[in-house]
Design an enzyme around this catalytic site. Sequence first.
Site, PDB file in Angstrom:
ATOM      1  N   LYS A 117      15.404 -26.477 -16.787  1.00  0.00           N
ATOM      2  CA  LYS A 117      15.766 -27.044 -15.484  1.00  0.00           C
ATOM      3  C   LYS A 117      15.510 -28.535 -15.434  1.00  0.00           C
ATOM      4  CE  LYS A 117      15.594 -23.321 -12.178  1.00  0.00           C
ATOM      5  NZ  LYS A 117      15.095 -22.913 -10.866  1.00  0.00           N
ATOM      6  N   LYS A 200      23.229 -17.950 -19.027  1.00  0.00           N
ATOM      7  CA  LYS A 200      22.968 -16.966 -17.984  1.00  0.00           C
ATOM      8  C   LYS A 200      23.871 -17.227 -16.776  1.00  0.00           C
ATOM      9  CE  LYS A 200      19.486 -17.571 -15.132  1.00  0.00           C
ATOM     10  NZ  LYS A 200      18.287 -17.570 -14.289  1.00  0.00           N
ATOM     11  N   LYS A 203      23.134 -19.054  -9.853  1.00  0.00           N
ATOM     12  CA  LYS A 203      23.649 -19.462  -8.546  1.00  0.00           C
ATOM     13  C   LYS A 203      24.225 -20.862  -8.594  1.00  0.00           C
ATOM     14  CE  LYS A 203      20.066 -16.962  -6.025  1.00  0.00           C
ATOM     15  NZ  LYS A 203      18.634 -17.051  -5.757  1.00  0.00           N
TER      16      LYS A 203
END
Length: 337
Positions: A117, A200, A203
Amino acid sequence: MTQSQFTPRVFSGIKPSGGLTLGNYLGAIKRFVGMQGAMETMYCVVDLHAITVWQDPKELSHATREVAAGYLAAGLDPSQSILFNQSRVSAHAELGWIFNCVARVGWMNRMTQFKDKAGSNAEKVSLGLYAYPSLMAADILLYHATQVPVGEDQKQHVELTRDIAAKFNHDYKTDFFPMTEPVIDGPATRVMNLRDGSKKMSKSGESDMERINMRDGADLIAKKFKKAKTDPEPLPDTLDGLKGRPEARNLVDIYAALSDTTSEAVITEYAGAGWGRFKPALADLAVDRLAPISDEMTRLMDDPAEIDRILADGAERARKIAEPILSRTYEIVGLLR
Ligand code: AMP
Ligand code: TRP
């Protein structure tokens, strides 16, 4: 206390950061529903985790209610499970601070989700994003939860939770916190991006075409599966035949999870089928399973006061479990209350 003396209790949570995806449904919510009834279950909307990256305040409260609506619409029942949002129970933040003083910086540095991230921007992300696995440990251990159903991506964080519990127990010469088990089972613990089978489904991908949102309509779901990346080969007759074909494997796994069967059974049924047959069947199945949930979410979202009432009631029940555990933790640490 020996480990077997901890009452079996399930805890898990989802961040209200954007809408729910098929990954959240298959990797988490559907499995939460499966554990309900067998033992005590607590499912949280982890709003304090969401703000580790910027959230617009209005959207945050909307997204919090929407995750709660997703829980309810998928079959979580507030009379059987404790459903609540994290920030309503301040003990999460309090135990989180204590765990920040137990966890080691070296442990945090190994968290792969943080590295992914933060990327090359690690100097600019919030301190909360870095510390977040320690708050997650607090979420779990505040209730002495013994089992945590999560997707594959959260395995490392549950292992860190065990490390924190073990270090706390060791440092304070106690056996107060349990060794929580991650529960990562079924065919869809890692649902992949529809356009790139090495990533993956999340969202917050760049393109909406790479994910199925729980509230996508039938036409959009069909279009997304139709455009999903695959290879030119038909489906093989054994799972081994899917080795090195991540996109194909992903669609088979999604089909298996949606139809409550195994990936092996899907391969047996569709051996030799081309994508022209498999993709429309998958889209029909997904619409069949998701549309009623999505419709129910829409209905629930029309009455936000009712969702708030359910979350407030859940928080009150959660607080009753948390308070004695937090008080005892303060005592063990030597903090005067
Ligand atoms: P998050 O949306 O990051 O708060 O994730 C909430 C839950 O959904 C966690 O248990 C995740 O492991 C699970 N989850 C999220 N994305 C996926 C995915 N693509 N496949 C399987 N599980 C997922
Ligand atoms: N970190 C989890 C995620 O990003 C969400 C989460 C927060 C969680 N606290 C938790 C999951 C406790 C299970 C148990 O998906």
